[in-house]
Design a protein around this motif. Structure first.
Motif, PDB file in Angstrom:
ATOM      1  N   LEU A   1      74.643  39.947  -5.601  1.00 14.86           N
ATOM      2  CA  LEU A   1      73.901  41.112  -6.074  1.00 14.86           C
ATOM      3  C   LEU A   1      72.410  40.818  -5.998  1.00 14.86           C
TER       4      LEU A   1
ATOM      5  N   GLY B   1      69.167  42.626  -7.108  1.00 17.69           N
ATOM      6  CA  GLY B   1      68.654  43.752  -7.889  1.00 17.69           C
ATOM      7  C   GLY B   1      67.278  44.178  -7.425  1.00 17.69           C
ATOM      8  N   GLY B   2      67.076  45.473  -7.419  1.00 16.22           N
ATOM      9  CA  GLY B   2      65.774  46.025  -7.074  1.00 16.22           C
ATOM     10  C   GLY B   2      64.979  46.333  -8.329  1.00 16.22           C
ATOM     11  N   THR B   3      63.984  47.161  -8.159  1.00 18.58           N
ATOM     12  CA  THR B   3      63.177  47.627  -9.278  1.00 18.58           C
ATOM     13  C   THR B   3      63.304  49.143  -9.329  1.00 18.58           C
TER      14      THR B   3
ATOM     15  N   HIS C   1      72.833  34.338 -13.573  1.00 15.79           N
ATOM     16  CA  HIS C   1      71.719  34.204 -12.626  1.00 15.79           C
ATOM     17  C   HIS C   1      70.850  32.990 -12.937  1.00 15.79           C
TER      18      HIS C   1
ATOM     19  N   CYS D   1      65.173  49.422  -3.650  1.00 16.08           N
ATOM     20  CA  CYS D   1      66.636  49.470  -3.603  1.00 16.08           C
ATOM     21  C   CYS D   1      67.248  48.177  -4.142  1.00 16.08           C
ATOM     22  N   SER D   2      68.498  48.287  -4.564  1.00 15.71           N
ATOM     23  CA  SER D   2      69.319  47.125  -4.890  1.00 15.71           C
ATOM     24  C   SER D   2      70.353  46.976  -3.780  1.00 15.71           C
ATOM     25  N   TYR D   3      70.893  45.773  -3.626  1.00 21.90           N
ATOM     26  CA  TYR D   3      71.846  45.527  -2.558  1.00 21.90           C
ATOM     27  C   TYR D   3      73.049  44.757  -3.079  1.00 21.90           C
ATOM     28  N   VAL D   4      74.211  45.048  -2.532  1.00 19.80           N
ATOM     29  CA  VAL D   4      75.421  44.259  -2.754  1.00 19.80           C
ATOM     30  C   VAL D   4      75.797  43.684  -1.394  1.00 19.80           C
TER      31      VAL D   4
END
Length: 97
Positions: A77, A79-81, A30, A85-88
């Motif tokens: 990717l 990333g959430g907290t 990243h 939410c997190s997303y792909v």
């Protein structure tokens, strides 16, 4: 970090990471800098692009993505907290326009 996670699971379940079928599905840095080709003021240029906290999102069939992702596009990717939410996601052809 992946090594440590595998070792913790191995210890907890009393078998090897291979026996647990713990393989990396997707790995992406990243914080990278890469030489990339981009059009600037109508001319093709080689640029050193630094993406802190983000990655490229190539669309399906792009020559620079691995064969495994040729039909879907490059995974991205987000990333959430703990409270979000997190997303792909995947790259699409629409980003080229």
């Amino acid at each position: 970090m992946t090594f440590l996670v595998r070792q913790a699971f191995s210890k907890a379940f009393g078998c090897s990471p291979d026996d647990l079928d713990m393989h990396v599905v997707y790995d992406v840095s990243h914080n990278i800098a890469k030489v990339e080709e981009h059009v600037v003021d109508g001319q093709q240029k080689s640029l050193l692009v630094h993406r802190k906290g983000s990655t490229r999102a190539f669309p399906p069939h792009h020559p620079l993505i691995p064969v495994d992702y040729q039909f879907t596009g490059q995974p991205v990717l987000i990333g959430g907290t703990m409270g979000t939410c997190s997303y792909v996601l995947t790259g699409t052809d629409k980003v080229r326009t």
